[in-house]
Design a protein around this motif. Structure first.
Motif, PDB file in Angstrom:
ATOM      1  N   GLN A   1     -66.575  27.455 -28.434  1.00  0.00           N
ATOM      2  CA  GLN A   1     -67.578  27.899 -27.466  1.00  0.00           C
ATOM      3  C   GLN A   1     -68.567  28.873 -28.116  1.00  0.00           C
ATOM      4  OE1 GLN A   1     -67.664  26.498 -24.355  1.00  0.00           O
ATOM      5  NE2 GLN A   1     -66.014  25.316 -25.291  1.00  0.00           N
ATOM      6  N   ALA A   2     -68.024  29.769 -28.954  1.00  0.00           N
ATOM      7  CA  ALA A   2     -68.895  30.740 -29.631  1.00  0.00           C
ATOM      8  C   ALA A   2     -69.864  30.011 -30.556  1.00  0.00           C
ATOM      9  CB  ALA A   2     -68.057  31.759 -30.397  1.00  0.00           C
ATOM     10  N   ALA A   3     -69.363  28.944 -31.211  1.00  0.00           N
ATOM     11  CA  ALA A   3     -70.224  28.176 -32.111  1.00  0.00           C
ATOM     12  C   ALA A   3     -71.351  27.504 -31.334  1.00  0.00           C
ATOM     13  CB  ALA A   3     -69.399  27.131 -32.858  1.00  0.00           C
ATOM     14  N   GLN A   4     -71.019  26.965 -30.159  1.00  0.00           N
ATOM     15  CA  GLN A   4     -72.060  26.331 -29.326  1.00  0.00           C
ATOM     16  C   GLN A   4     -73.118  27.350 -28.909  1.00  0.00           C
ATOM     17  OE1 GLN A   4     -70.586  24.251 -25.849  1.00  0.00           O
ATOM     18  NE2 GLN A   4     -69.264  22.968 -27.144  1.00  0.00           N
ATOM     19  N   MET A   5     -72.639  28.529 -28.555  1.00  0.00           N
ATOM     20  CA  MET A   5     -73.555  29.584 -28.131  1.00  0.00           C
ATOM     21  C   MET A   5     -74.442  29.990 -29.301  1.00  0.00           C
ATOM     22  SD  MET A   5     -72.217  32.952 -26.216  1.00  0.00           S
ATOM     23  CE  MET A   5     -73.305  34.320 -25.915  1.00  0.00           C
ATOM     24  N   PHE A   6     -73.824  30.047 -30.476  1.00  0.00           N
ATOM     25  CA  PHE A   6     -74.545  30.441 -31.679  1.00  0.00           C
ATOM     26  C   PHE A   6     -75.654  29.437 -32.003  1.00  0.00           C
ATOM     27  CE2 PHE A   6     -74.913  30.532 -36.341  1.00  0.00           C
ATOM     28  CZ  PHE A   6     -75.289  31.853 -36.496  1.00  0.00           C
ATOM     29  N   ASP A   7     -75.373  28.151 -31.786  1.00  0.00           N
ATOM     30  CA  ASP A   7     -76.355  27.104 -32.104  1.00  0.00           C
ATOM     31  C   ASP A   7     -77.489  27.024 -31.084  1.00  0.00           C
ATOM     32  OD1 ASP A   7     -75.024  26.392 -34.351  1.00  0.00           O
ATOM     33  OD2 ASP A   7     -73.852  24.806 -33.395  1.00  0.00           O
TER      34      ASP A   7
ATOM     35  N   PRO B   1     -69.297  28.451 -40.308  1.00  0.00           N
ATOM     36  CA  PRO B   1     -68.816  28.344 -38.935  1.00  0.00           C
ATOM     37  C   PRO B   1     -67.965  29.545 -38.501  1.00  0.00           C
ATOM     38  CG  PRO B   1     -67.450  27.008 -40.392  1.00  0.00           C
ATOM     39  CD  PRO B   1     -68.555  27.558 -41.233  1.00  0.00           C
ATOM     40  N   ILE B   2     -67.879  29.727 -37.186  1.00  0.00           N
ATOM     41  CA  ILE B   2     -67.062  30.805 -36.650  1.00  0.00           C
ATOM     42  C   ILE B   2     -65.610  30.336 -36.589  1.00  0.00           C
ATOM     43  CG2 ILE B   2     -66.569  32.162 -34.571  1.00  0.00           C
ATOM     44  CD1 ILE B   2     -69.612  32.113 -33.985  1.00  0.00           C
ATOM     45  N   VAL B   3     -64.738  31.109 -37.221  1.00  0.00           N
ATOM     46  CA  VAL B   3     -63.296  30.849 -37.078  1.00  0.00           C
ATOM     47  C   VAL B   3     -62.645  32.145 -36.598  1.00  0.00           C
ATOM     48  CG1 VAL B   3     -62.864  28.943 -38.676  1.00  0.00           C
ATOM     49  CG2 VAL B   3     -63.106  31.257 -39.565  1.00  0.00           C
ATOM     50  N   ILE B   4     -61.630  31.999 -35.769  1.00  0.00           N
ATOM     51  CA  ILE B   4     -60.990  33.180 -35.213  1.00  0.00           C
ATOM     52  C   ILE B   4     -59.716  33.480 -35.987  1.00  0.00           C
ATOM     53  CG2 ILE B   4     -59.903  34.168 -33.147  1.00  0.00           C
ATOM     54  CD1 ILE B   4     -62.835  33.692 -32.675  1.00  0.00           C
ATOM     55  N   GLY B   5     -59.642  34.653 -36.596  1.00  0.00           N
ATOM     56  CA  GLY B   5     -58.439  35.082 -37.288  1.00  0.00           C
ATOM     57  C   GLY B   5     -57.870  36.328 -36.638  1.00  0.00           C
ATOM     58  N   GLU B   6     -58.489  37.453 -36.939  1.00  0.00           N
ATOM     59  CA  GLU B   6     -58.028  38.747 -36.418  1.00  0.00           C
ATOM     60  C   GLU B   6     -58.215  38.870 -34.898  1.00  0.00           C
ATOM     61  OE1 GLU B   6     -56.901  41.305 -38.410  1.00  0.00           O
ATOM     62  OE2 GLU B   6     -57.012  39.887 -40.094  1.00  0.00           O
ATOM     63  N   ALA B   7     -57.368  39.721 -34.299  1.00  0.00           N
ATOM     64  CA  ALA B   7     -57.473  39.979 -32.854  1.00  0.00           C
ATOM     65  C   ALA B   7     -58.857  40.503 -32.472  1.00  0.00           C
ATOM     66  CB  ALA B   7     -56.402  40.975 -32.422  1.00  0.00           C
ATOM     67  N   ALA B   8     -59.424  41.348 -33.338  1.00  0.00           N
ATOM     68  CA  ALA B   8     -60.729  41.944 -33.008  1.00  0.00           C
ATOM     69  C   ALA B   8     -61.849  40.905 -33.046  1.00  0.00           C
ATOM     70  CB  ALA B   8     -61.044  43.097 -33.959  1.00  0.00           C
ATOM     71  N   GLU B   9     -61.689  39.879 -33.884  1.00  0.00           N
ATOM     72  CA  GLU B   9     -62.677  38.789 -33.915  1.00  0.00           C
ATOM     73  C   GLU B   9     -62.600  37.993 -32.618  1.00  0.00           C
ATOM     74  OE1 GLU B   9     -62.812  37.534 -38.617  1.00  0.00           O
ATOM     75  OE2 GLU B   9     -61.121  36.859 -37.423  1.00  0.00           O
ATOM     76  N   ARG B  10     -61.365  37.750 -32.218  1.00  0.00           N
ATOM     77  CA  ARG B  10     -61.128  36.989 -30.995  1.00  0.00           C
ATOM     78  C   ARG B  10     -61.704  37.736 -29.789  1.00  0.00           C
ATOM     79  NH1 ARG B  10     -57.753  36.285 -26.876  1.00  0.00           N
ATOM     80  NH2 ARG B  10     -57.006  34.157 -26.475  1.00  0.00           N
ATOM     81  N   ALA B  11     -61.409  39.036 -29.726  1.00  0.00           N
ATOM     82  CA  ALA B  11     -61.866  39.828 -28.571  1.00  0.00           C
ATOM     83  C   ALA B  11     -63.398  39.878 -28.517  1.00  0.00           C
ATOM     84  CB  ALA B  11     -61.299  41.242 -28.647  1.00  0.00           C
TER      85      ALA B  11
END
Ligand code: ARG
Length: 577
Positions: A95-101, A484-494
């Motif tokens: 979803q974040a990637a779609q928003m980014f594009d 691309p956006i990938v989610i690793g750390e909790a802070a990235e996810r949040a």
């Protein structure tokens, strides 16, 4: 649609209709942020009470959970029947990637576009533009920007107080002191002093009083010389208003001026039409509308007076003519009146009368966006120490001076310092106005609005400037970032999850006419970014290339959201601070 809360509302609604029948599809799933998961759905409790066999809420929750199907996350039933919902990292990243594009960062455009008439600012020319008009100006301008961004057709209407009996004495005073002196004084923003001097003469001097009264009559009869003098007065006053609008970076122009005088020619017909249709009746010589449901302290029906017994028209008459014009000529779907909350009764009665007259059809909404009073630190109406109302240009100058002092030691050259001081000073004043509910009172406090911590303008400006500095340090142009956006750390996810809420907030601000919701969202975004930045190095040596690329994309998206959000609020966005 990226907003997780909306996506989940849709999904849970489908699941509950599937479990209990389509007749329950109207139930609000009540998706709320949760401290135990990303979100919780609280619908099971209320739904259990509606179901004929009165099942246990927990069983209802379980039945919904079982039917969520290929849901992008995990669901757990807890407590008396909460559904705790955790979204999958992959879904959030996607979803974040779609928003980014999307150049609009997911913010949809309203289809079909609505015509939104926004009545705001509206200072009175017979007096100094005072701080009360600061809020109506700032809040109204933010709403205009938001609706334009949502693709609506916005018609700004600056309903200046530019007509009425005081203009007799104002014009006579102008003649007494001479046009050049009067123009200079009005342009300098000394309208209050001008008004007071005229008023004093009016009270003390019988000949002046008579001249003033005669002047009102010649003005109303359309006498060319008098109208010319009125224009001299108004043009000088408007030049001062424009100076304030320019300082504030407000989008109002002369083309948006639709002052009370504009309706002057329509007032007789307004009254005649209301009388002919029986909506208005004569009462003690005055022409009045008695909208049902309004009673005074004596339980008698409350009149909205549209023509006084002496034949004069009033504020309400003009507003009725204005509604008719806005609906019929401007084709408004929605009319927002951004005006002080002390005028609530006036607008309720005007709207009711306009509905009775058929001038405000049910398809058009008229809304009073109530503006709370601005208070001084002493909790009383904001005034100078000597008790006068505060001159707006002085107030803004002081904000800029204080901001300049605050950044004095940051090593900027004069030009840069001046630019930043303006952005920070004006931004602080505007943001302080916007960040509290528009209808609540608020204490004007320079120290508080200029601090760099908390939900303030400078904090928000700093948050976006800091992201810019990350890009500068990394030698990267935010526009060239691809992810691309990938989610690793909790802070990235949040952070990513937080960003996904942006489109829905902008829509909601438009619907509810509540800019403070956008401030709260931007503040939460800046806070999520801070946690991310403290935990996740971006351009540091040793960060793997794919992590760096993803984090740069998160930075770029955060920057875009903060910048767009501040632009929608009308808060300046300096590159550096
Ligand atoms: N000039 C008025 C005031 O200062 C506000 C006008 C608001 N708009 C309106 N349509 N009545 O109180």
């Amino acid at each position: 649609m990226t907003d997780p809360q909306l996506v989940l509302t849709e999904r849970v609604r489908l699941a509950l209709a599937d479990a209990f029948g389509a007749e329950f599809a109207d139930a609000d799933p009540l998706i709320r942020p949760s401290q135990f998961a990303d979100f919780q759905a609280n619908v099971a409790m209320s739904l259990a009470r509606r179901l004929p066999d009165r099942p246990k809420p927990r069983d209802v929750a379980q039945a919904i959970a079982d039917r969520l199907g290929d849901f992008p996350g995990t669901v757990e039933v807890s407590g008396p029947g909460f559904l705790n919902i955790t979204l999958s990292d992959a879904w959030i990243a996607e979803q974040a990637a779609q928003m980014f594009d999307d150049p609009r960062a997911g913010v949809p455009t309203t289809a079909p576009a609505a015509t939104v008439v926004i009545d705001y600012s509206a200072p009175n020319a017979a007096k100094e533009m005072h701080v009360g008009h600061l809020r109506t100006t700032i809040v109204g301008d933010a709403l205009a920007r938001v609706h334009e961004h949502l693709g609506n057709r916005v018609v700004r209407q600056n309903h200046l107080g530019d007509w009425g009996t005081p203009f007799g004495m104002l014009i006579e005073h102008l003649l007494d002191i001479g046009e050049p002196a009067a123009v200079a004084q009005l342009e300098a923003g000394e309208g209050t002093e001008f008004y007071q001097a005229a008023r004093q003469k009016f009270e003390a001097d019988e000949t002046f009083k008579r001249r003033a009264r005669e002047r009102v009559t010649t003005l109303q009869s359309g006498d060319a010389d008098t109208l010319r003098l009125w224009h001299v007065f108004m043009n000088a006053t408007i030049r001062y208003f424009n100076k304030i609008y320019a300082m504030l970076g407000v989008t109002l122009t002369d083309a948006d001026i639709a002052g009370e005088s504009m309706y002057n020619d329509m007032l007789a017909k307004t009254c005649a039409d209301l009388e002919a249709s029986g909506v208005a009746v004569l009462s003690e010589g005055a022409l009045c509308v008695f909208p049902p449901g309004f009673t005074g302290s004596d339980d008698k029906p409350l009149p909205l007076i549209i023509r006084k017994s002496d034949g004069g028209y009033g504020y309400a008459t003009t507003d009725l003519a204005a509604i008719r014009y806005r609906v019929h000529d401007l084709k408004a779907d929605r009319i927002l009146y951004v005006v002080g909350n002390d005028q609530a009764l006036h607008f309720q009665m005007v709207f009711a009368a306009a509905r009775m007259a058929g001038w405000l059809p049910d398809s058009v909404s008229a809304e009073h966006i109530q503006i709370g009073m601005m208070l001084g630190k002493d909790g009383r109406r904001f005034k100078t120490r000597s008790g006068e109302s505060v001159k707006l240009s002085d107030l803004l100058d002081e904000a800029i001076d204080r901001a300049r002092a605050a950044i004095a030691d940051r090593g900027y050259d004069d030009a840069a310092r001046e630019e930043i001081a303006r952005a920070v000073g004006i931004g602080a004043v505007k943001y302080a106005d916007l960040s509290v509910g528009h209808d609540s009172e608020y204490v004007f406090d320079f120290d508080r609005m200029l601090t760099l911590t908390g939900n303030t303008g400078p904090y928000m400006q700093y948050a976006q400037a800091r992201i810019r500095s990350i890009f500068r340090r990394g030698g990267v142009d935010p526009a060239s970032v691809t992810g691309p956006i990938v989610i690793g750390e909790a802070a990235e996810r949040a952070l990513a999850l937080q960003l996904l809420g942006f489109p829905a907030v902008v829509e909601r601000v438009g619907e509810a006419a509540e800019p403070h919701r956008l401030c709260a969202f931007l503040f939460d975004t800046a806070t999520a970014f801070t946690t991310f930045f403290e935990n996740c190095p971006v351009v540091k040596e040793g960060v793997p290339a794919d992590t760096r690329a993803s984090r740069l994309a998160l930075c770029a998206l955060t920057l875009r959201v903060l910048e767009t959000g501040l632009n929608l609020l009308g808060v300046p966005v300096p590159d550096r601070m």
